[in-house]
Design a protein around this motif. Structure first.
Motif, PDB file in Angstrom:
ATOM      1  N   THR A 127       0.838  -1.210   0.000  1.00  0.00           N
ATOM      2  CA  THR A 127       0.000   0.000   0.000  1.00  0.00           C
ATOM      3  C   THR A 127       0.868   1.253   0.000  1.00  0.00           C
ATOM      4  O   THR A 127       0.602   2.212  -0.733  1.00  0.00           O
ATOM      5  N   LEU A 128       1.910   1.237   0.862  1.00  0.00           N
ATOM      6  CA  LEU A 128       2.785   2.418   0.923  1.00  0.00           C
ATOM      7  C   LEU A 128       3.394   2.674  -0.455  1.00  0.00           C
ATOM      8  O   LEU A 128       3.443   3.811  -0.916  1.00  0.00           O
ATOM      9  N   ASN A 129       3.826   1.597  -1.112  1.00  0.00           N
ATOM     10  CA  ASN A 129       4.442   1.769  -2.443  1.00  0.00           C
ATOM     11  C   ASN A 129       3.485   2.397  -3.442  1.00  0.00           C
ATOM     12  O   ASN A 129       3.886   3.209  -4.271  1.00  0.00           O
ATOM     13  N   GLU A 130       2.207   2.013  -3.349  1.00  0.00           N
ATOM     14  CA  GLU A 130       1.216   2.632  -4.241  1.00  0.00           C
ATOM     15  C   GLU A 130       1.134   4.143  -3.988  1.00  0.00           C
ATOM     16  O   GLU A 130       1.056   4.953  -4.903  1.00  0.00           O
ATOM     17  N   TYR A 131       1.160   4.507  -2.697  1.00  0.00           N
ATOM     18  CA  TYR A 131       1.114   5.940  -2.348  1.00  0.00           C
ATOM     19  C   TYR A 131       2.366   6.669  -2.831  1.00  0.00           C
ATOM     20  O   TYR A 131       2.296   7.799  -3.308  1.00  0.00           O
ATOM     21  N   PHE A 132       3.519   6.003  -2.675  1.00  0.00           N
ATOM     22  CA  PHE A 132       4.754   6.654  -3.111  1.00  0.00           C
ATOM     23  C   PHE A 132       4.695   6.927  -4.612  1.00  0.00           C
ATOM     24  O   PHE A 132       5.101   7.983  -5.084  1.00  0.00           O
ATOM     25  N   ALA A 133       4.164   5.951  -5.367  1.00  0.00           N
ATOM     26  CA  ALA A 133       4.065   6.114  -6.819  1.00  0.00           C
ATOM     27  C   ALA A 133       3.152   7.295  -7.140  1.00  0.00           C
ATOM     28  O   ALA A 133       3.453   8.122  -8.022  1.00  0.00           O
ATOM     29  N   GLU A 134       2.064   7.410  -6.386  1.00  0.00           N
ATOM     30  CA  GLU A 134       1.132   8.520  -6.611  1.00  0.00           C
ATOM     31  C   GLU A 134       1.806   9.859  -6.283  1.00  0.00           C
ATOM     32  O   GLU A 134       1.652  10.846  -7.008  1.00  0.00           O
ATOM     33  N   LEU A 135       2.575   9.843  -5.189  1.00  0.00           N
ATOM     34  CA  LEU A 135       3.279  11.062  -4.772  1.00  0.00           C
ATOM     35  C   LEU A 135       4.279  11.498  -5.852  1.00  0.00           C
ATOM     36  O   LEU A 135       4.343  12.682  -6.218  1.00  0.00           O
ATOM     37  N   VAL A 136       5.042  10.532  -6.364  1.00  0.00           N
ATOM     38  CA  VAL A 136       6.028  10.850  -7.407  1.00  0.00           C
ATOM     39  C   VAL A 136       5.321  11.391  -8.644  1.00  0.00           C
ATOM     40  O   VAL A 136       5.742  12.392  -9.241  1.00  0.00           O
ATOM     41  N   ALA A 137       4.209  10.755  -9.020  1.00  0.00           N
ATOM     42  CA  ALA A 137       3.464  11.210 -10.207  1.00  0.00           C
ATOM     43  C   ALA A 137       2.945  12.628 -10.006  1.00  0.00           C
ATOM     44  O   ALA A 137       3.005  13.475 -10.905  1.00  0.00           O
ATOM     45  N   LEU A 138       2.455  12.887  -8.805  1.00  0.00           N
ATOM     46  CA  LEU A 138       1.938  14.231  -8.497  1.00  0.00           C
ATOM     47  C   LEU A 138       3.056  15.265  -8.642  1.00  0.00           C
ATOM     48  O   LEU A 138       2.883  16.312  -9.275  1.00  0.00           O
ATOM     49  N   ILE A 139       4.208  14.943  -8.047  1.00  0.00           N
ATOM     50  CA  ILE A 139       5.328  15.895  -8.092  1.00  0.00           C
ATOM     51  C   ILE A 139       5.797  16.102  -9.538  1.00  0.00           C
ATOM     52  O   ILE A 139       6.054  17.229  -9.954  1.00  0.00           O
ATOM     53  N   ASP A 140       5.859  15.011 -10.297  1.00  0.00           N
ATOM     54  CA  ASP A 140       6.238  15.142 -11.724  1.00  0.00           C
ATOM     55  C   ASP A 140       5.291  16.100 -12.426  1.00  0.00           C
ATOM     56  O   ASP A 140       5.712  16.968 -13.189  1.00  0.00           O
ATOM     57  N   GLY A 141       3.996  15.945 -12.142  1.00  0.00           N
ATOM     58  CA  GLY A 141       2.994  16.805 -12.769  1.00  0.00           C
ATOM     59  C   GLY A 141       3.204  18.260 -12.379  1.00  0.00           C
ATOM     60  O   GLY A 141       3.145  19.164 -13.224  1.00  0.00           O
ATOM     61  N   MET A 142       3.485  18.472 -11.097  1.00  0.00           N
ATOM     62  CA  MET A 142       3.682  19.839 -10.616  1.00  0.00           C
ATOM     63  C   MET A 142       4.946  20.447 -11.227  1.00  0.00           C
ATOM     64  O   MET A 142       4.982  21.621 -11.589  1.00  0.00           O
ATOM     65  N   VAL A 143       5.987  19.610 -11.343  1.00  0.00           N
ATOM     66  CA  VAL A 143       7.242  20.087 -11.947  1.00  0.00           C
ATOM     67  C   VAL A 143       7.001  20.469 -13.399  1.00  0.00           C
ATOM     68  O   VAL A 143       7.456  21.511 -13.878  1.00  0.00           O
ATOM     69  N   LEU A 144       6.238  19.641 -14.089  1.00  0.00           N
ATOM     70  CA  LEU A 144       5.954  19.886 -15.509  1.00  0.00           C
ATOM     71  C   LEU A 144       5.229  21.217 -15.688  1.00  0.00           C
ATOM     72  O   LEU A 144       5.550  22.015 -16.561  1.00  0.00           O
ATOM     73  N   LEU A 145       4.253  21.453 -14.817  1.00  0.00           N
ATOM     74  CA  LEU A 145       3.506  22.713 -14.896  1.00  0.00           C
ATOM     75  C   LEU A 145       4.327  23.886 -14.357  1.00  0.00           C
ATOM     76  O   LEU A 145       4.083  25.040 -14.698  1.00  0.00           O
ATOM     77  N   GLY A 146       5.287  23.551 -13.498  1.00  0.00           N
ATOM     78  CA  GLY A 146       6.135  24.597 -12.913  1.00  0.00           C
ATOM     79  C   GLY A 146       5.387  25.509 -11.968  1.00  0.00           C
ATOM     80  O   GLY A 146       5.790  26.643 -11.742  1.00  0.00           O
ATOM     81  N   GLU A 147       4.290  25.017 -11.433  1.00  0.00           N
ATOM     82  CA  GLU A 147       3.567  25.874 -10.484  1.00  0.00           C
ATOM     83  C   GLU A 147       2.984  25.048  -9.331  1.00  0.00           C
ATOM     84  O   GLU A 147       2.716  23.861  -9.472  1.00  0.00           O
TER      85      GLU A 147
END
Ligand code: ASP
Ligand code: MG
Length: 467
Positions: free
Chosen positions: A94-114
């Motif tokens: 379960t934790l690994n699933e959350y970590f993957a979601e967290l990484v994806a979220l951060i990637d998205g935020m980095v891409l948008l730069g905001e």
């Protein structure tokens, strides 16, 4: 008894702490119906905030390092806490699933730069999403049934004021009772993530730093808990900071109103809205340490039995503030002067901690944090100097000393005792305020005099003999 226990991050920061918390919960569950609310594990919310800052500064690598830190912290804890291999395996998955979601979220935020307030709240909610999985699994590991729920899942509905949301209490009450009643009937212990809920569109919102305390009282009032215990790493509310006053005492009982005042100053920082849901429901709250469960802590109620006996219950201080004396002849008798000054400061997002104006109206003195001082002075200079203001006088490194206690109300001679003690100790007082509630008397001295002032007052009011 229907008991709600809220654990702060420092109470659940090592594997041993979490195991002890789980054991305590297991033993309390024999006699009581329990609901658990948790903060994020120590430092996790800070790390998430740093991630958001790294994204803003386009430091992707730094954000990545911080995520790794969060991942390994939770993985290590999971491995050390859980003895039963099946529970451990499921938890890590379960934790690994959350970590993957967290990484994806951060990637998205980095891409948008905001970092928008909405994405920020979603990001910050990961701290509690992760911690509840660990605590709930630790309870399961002891053979007791438990499920974890986020604030959103349990039914906390808020407005859409991201970063500082407020609950919509009627909807929240209906949803929470429904979710929790069904768990109570099955004797399952719910472990709920504090700090966050969701707005009516289902977007995750947070209550602001330290908001898990607020979650605890929101949930506690919805289920009409008999008691709410705030478990942290301090024994309770104290008569003074024990680092300054060696014989500072733990306060056995205080009122909600006193606790609200004390929470602003003391070692135990409590979210400012925490007491709101309790005022009407009158649910008793205990402030206790998870590391010293034999100690009953401080009981906070609407009408404490001992309160009337003590005029003053605690003396505390906030150091590192700046004092600004705002002067101008045209301020006298001009309606709207104060409004203009405070609107100007508010527009610059400056929080004013103390205000005083004498009846001659020729000056208004305010206190702001040292860190806000520069901005406050330059804003006032730019916007108002030469108009309604003639002169600004600034003093840095000042401390606010506050005496708190509902017994001060209507008691004659408190001020003379306080300022007499200052005179005896040669401490100069630069500013004084007391609201008409008479619950809090505050004054300003130099930082370097703060400890002397606190010790002198603790002595003068014989606070080491309280209780
Ligand atoms: N984890 C959040 C914070 O650190 C909320 C809380 O601890 O109450 O601010
Ligand atoms: Mg916390």
């Amino acid at each position: 008894m229907k008991l709600l226990l809220k654990y702060g991050g420092t109470s659940i920061s090592t594997a041993k702490d979490i195991q002890n918390v789980a054991k305590h919960i297991q033993s309390l569950s024999k006699q009581n119906q329990l609901v658990i609310v948790c903060s994020a594990i120590s430092n996790t919310t800070d790390d998430l905030i740093e991630i958001s800052q790294s994204i803003k500064k386009e430091k992707k690598k730094k954000a990545g390092q911080l995520v790794k830190k969060i991942v390994s912290r939770h993985q290590e804890l999971a491995k050390h806490i859980i003895k039963k291999s099946q529970i451990r395996k499921k938890l890590l998955q379960t934790l690994n699933e959350y970590f993957a979601e967290l990484v994806a979220l951060i990637d998205g935020m980095v891409l948008l730069g905001e970092v928008t307030p909405r994405s920020m709240d979603y990001l910050l909610s990961f701290g509690e999403r992760l911690s509840i999985k660990l605590i709930s699994a630790a309870i399961n590991d002891l053979g007791k049934e438990s499920v974890s729920l986020t604030g959103k899942e349990v039914g906390i509905v808020t407005d859409s004021n991201f970063g500082e949301s407020k609950p919509l209490m009627d909807t929240t009450r209906l949803r929470i009772s429904k979710t929790l009643d069904s768990l109570f009937s099955k004797k399952i212990i719910p472990v709920i993530g504090g700090f966050a809920g969701a707005d009516q569109h289902g977007h995750v919102t947070t209550f602001g730093r330290g908001g898990s305390d607020y979650s605890a009282t929101i949930i506690g009032s919805c289920i009409k808990a008999d008691e709410i215990w705030l478990m942290s790493d301090v024994d309770g509310l104290m008569t003074a900071d024990p680092k300054i006053v060696k014989n500072a005492k733990l306060l056995k009982e205080v009122s909600y109103l006193e606790a609200i005042e004390m929470a602003m100053f003391g070692a135990k920082q409590i979210h400012p809205r925490t007491f709101e849901p309790l005022l009407t429901k009158k649910i008793p709250m205990k402030i206790r340490s998870s590391f010293n469960v034999k100690n009953e802590g401080t009981l906070v109620t609407s009408s404490p039995s001992l309160s009337s006996k003590n005029t003053v219950k605690c003396v505390s201080n906030i150091s590192h503030n700046g004092l600004i004396d705002i002067r101008g002849g045209s301020m006298v008798g001009t309606p709207g002067t104060a409004a203009t000054i405070f609107t100007t400061l508010a527009n610059a997002s400056i929080n004013v901690m103390m205000i005083s104006q004498n009846p001659s109206e020729s000056s208004i003195t305010i206190v702001v944090k040292n860190t806000d001082l520069d901005k406050a002075v330059s804003t006032l200079e730019m916007e108002l100097l030469g108009k309604i203001i003639k002169k600004l006088e600034v003093t840095t490194n000042m401390a606010i000393i506050a005496l708190i206690g509902s017994g001060m109300r209507g008691t004659v001679g408190v001020a003379s005792k306080v300022f007499g003690a200052m005179e005896k100790n040669k401490v100069n007082v630069s500013m004084i305020t007391q609201g008409s509630s008479e619950l809090n008397l505050a004054f300003v001295v130099k930082n370097s005099d703060a400890n002397t002032a606190v010790k002198a007052l603790h002595n003068e009011f014989e606070l080491s003999k309280i209780n």
